[in-house]
Design a protein around this motif. Structure first.
Motif, PDB file in Angstrom:
ATOM      1  N   LEU A  12      32.013 -11.253 -26.956  1.00  0.00           N
ATOM      2  CA  LEU A  12      31.332  -9.959 -27.028  1.00  0.00           C
ATOM      3  C   LEU A  12      30.136 -10.091 -27.950  1.00  0.00           C
ATOM      4  O   LEU A  12      30.151 -10.890 -28.884  1.00  0.00           O
ATOM      5  CB  LEU A  12      32.294  -8.881 -27.549  1.00  0.00           C
ATOM      6  CG  LEU A  12      33.522  -8.623 -26.689  1.00  0.00           C
ATOM      7  CD1 LEU A  12      34.479  -7.696 -27.408  1.00  0.00           C
ATOM      8  CD2 LEU A  12      33.125  -8.039 -25.356  1.00  0.00           C
ATOM      9  N   ARG A  13      29.119  -9.273 -27.735  1.00  0.00           N
ATOM     10  CA  ARG A  13      27.927  -9.316 -28.563  1.00  0.00           C
ATOM     11  C   ARG A  13      28.013  -8.396 -29.775  1.00  0.00           C
ATOM     12  O   ARG A  13      27.298  -8.573 -30.737  1.00  0.00           O
ATOM     13  CB  ARG A  13      26.707  -8.932 -27.724  1.00  0.00           C
ATOM     14  CG  ARG A  13      26.450  -9.920 -26.607  1.00  0.00           C
ATOM     15  CD  ARG A  13      25.321  -9.497 -25.733  1.00  0.00           C
ATOM     16  NE  ARG A  13      24.065  -9.628 -26.461  1.00  0.00           N
ATOM     17  CZ  ARG A  13      22.902  -9.247 -25.994  1.00  0.00           C
ATOM     18  NH1 ARG A  13      22.822  -8.687 -24.815  1.00  0.00           N
ATOM     19  NH2 ARG A  13      21.804  -9.412 -26.703  1.00  0.00           N
ATOM     20  N   ASP A  14      28.865  -7.402 -29.724  1.00  0.00           N
ATOM     21  CA  ASP A  14      28.977  -6.420 -30.799  1.00  0.00           C
ATOM     22  C   ASP A  14      30.341  -6.533 -31.481  1.00  0.00           C
ATOM     23  O   ASP A  14      31.282  -7.099 -30.941  1.00  0.00           O
ATOM     24  CB  ASP A  14      28.815  -5.004 -30.242  1.00  0.00           C
ATOM     25  CG  ASP A  14      27.445  -4.779 -29.636  1.00  0.00           C
ATOM     26  OD1 ASP A  14      26.464  -5.304 -30.187  1.00  0.00           O
ATOM     27  OD2 ASP A  14      27.373  -4.080 -28.615  1.00  0.00           O
ATOM     28  N   ARG A  15      30.432  -5.954 -32.666  1.00  0.00           N
ATOM     29  CA  ARG A  15      31.718  -5.897 -33.360  1.00  0.00           C
ATOM     30  C   ARG A  15      32.610  -4.871 -32.666  1.00  0.00           C
ATOM     31  O   ARG A  15      32.153  -3.813 -32.263  1.00  0.00           O
ATOM     32  CB  ARG A  15      31.511  -5.477 -34.816  1.00  0.00           C
ATOM     33  CG  ARG A  15      30.790  -6.520 -35.615  1.00  0.00           C
ATOM     34  CD  ARG A  15      30.664  -6.081 -37.037  1.00  0.00           C
ATOM     35  NE  ARG A  15      29.955  -7.098 -37.796  1.00  0.00           N
ATOM     36  CZ  ARG A  15      29.668  -7.001 -39.064  1.00  0.00           C
ATOM     37  NH1 ARG A  15      30.018  -5.926 -39.740  1.00  0.00           N
ATOM     38  NH2 ARG A  15      29.035  -7.964 -39.681  1.00  0.00           N
ATOM     39  N   VAL A  16      33.887  -5.226 -32.554  1.00  0.00           N
ATOM     40  CA  VAL A  16      34.845  -4.336 -31.903  1.00  0.00           C
ATOM     41  C   VAL A  16      36.119  -4.275 -32.732  1.00  0.00           C
ATOM     42  O   VAL A  16      36.324  -5.075 -33.648  1.00  0.00           O
ATOM     43  CB  VAL A  16      35.169  -4.796 -30.468  1.00  0.00           C
ATOM     44  CG1 VAL A  16      33.965  -4.677 -29.567  1.00  0.00           C
ATOM     45  CG2 VAL A  16      35.685  -6.218 -30.463  1.00  0.00           C
ATOM     46  N   THR A  36      24.751   2.008 -23.333  1.00  0.00           N
ATOM     47  CA  THR A  36      25.042   1.553 -24.698  1.00  0.00           C
ATOM     48  C   THR A  36      23.950   1.922 -25.685  1.00  0.00           C
ATOM     49  O   THR A  36      24.221   2.204 -26.825  1.00  0.00           O
ATOM     50  CB  THR A  36      25.238   0.033 -24.709  1.00  0.00           C
ATOM     51  OG1 THR A  36      24.076  -0.597 -24.163  1.00  0.00           O
ATOM     52  CG2 THR A  36      26.455  -0.365 -23.895  1.00  0.00           C
ATOM     53  N   ASP A  37      22.712   1.909 -25.253  1.00  0.00           N
ATOM     54  CA  ASP A  37      21.581   2.341 -26.062  1.00  0.00           C
ATOM     55  C   ASP A  37      20.427   2.602 -25.104  1.00  0.00           C
ATOM     56  O   ASP A  37      20.603   2.573 -23.900  1.00  0.00           O
ATOM     57  CB  ASP A  37      21.224   1.328 -27.155  1.00  0.00           C
ATOM     58  CG  ASP A  37      20.896  -0.045 -26.612  1.00  0.00           C
ATOM     59  OD1 ASP A  37      20.483  -0.145 -25.433  1.00  0.00           O
ATOM     60  OD2 ASP A  37      21.042  -1.013 -27.351  1.00  0.00           O
ATOM     61  N   GLY A  42      26.094  -1.137 -20.483  1.00  0.00           N
ATOM     62  CA  GLY A  42      27.285  -1.971 -20.652  1.00  0.00           C
ATOM     63  C   GLY A  42      28.214  -1.820 -19.471  1.00  0.00           C
ATOM     64  O   GLY A  42      28.085  -0.916 -18.668  1.00  0.00           O
TER      65      GLY A  42
END
Length: 43
Positions: A12-16, A36-37, A42
């Motif tokens: 994954l590219r983001d913290r989860v 997502t932004d 996503g």
């Protein structure tokens, strides 16, 4: 990628959250798309 397609998530590219981290490497089914932004979508 299409809704209903089976995928295996390996990174994954983001913290989860920890529960999601435990599911890495497992096979799942795409349920839908999510904005997502302002610059991307996503799965």
């Amino acid at each position: 990628m299409e809704i209903g397609q089976k995928v295996k998530v390996v990174r994954l590219r983001d913290r989860v959250s920890p529960p999601i981290v435990k599911r890495l490497g497992q096979v799942g089914i795409i349920q839908g798309y999510k904005m997502t932004d302002s610059s991307g979508v996503g799965i």
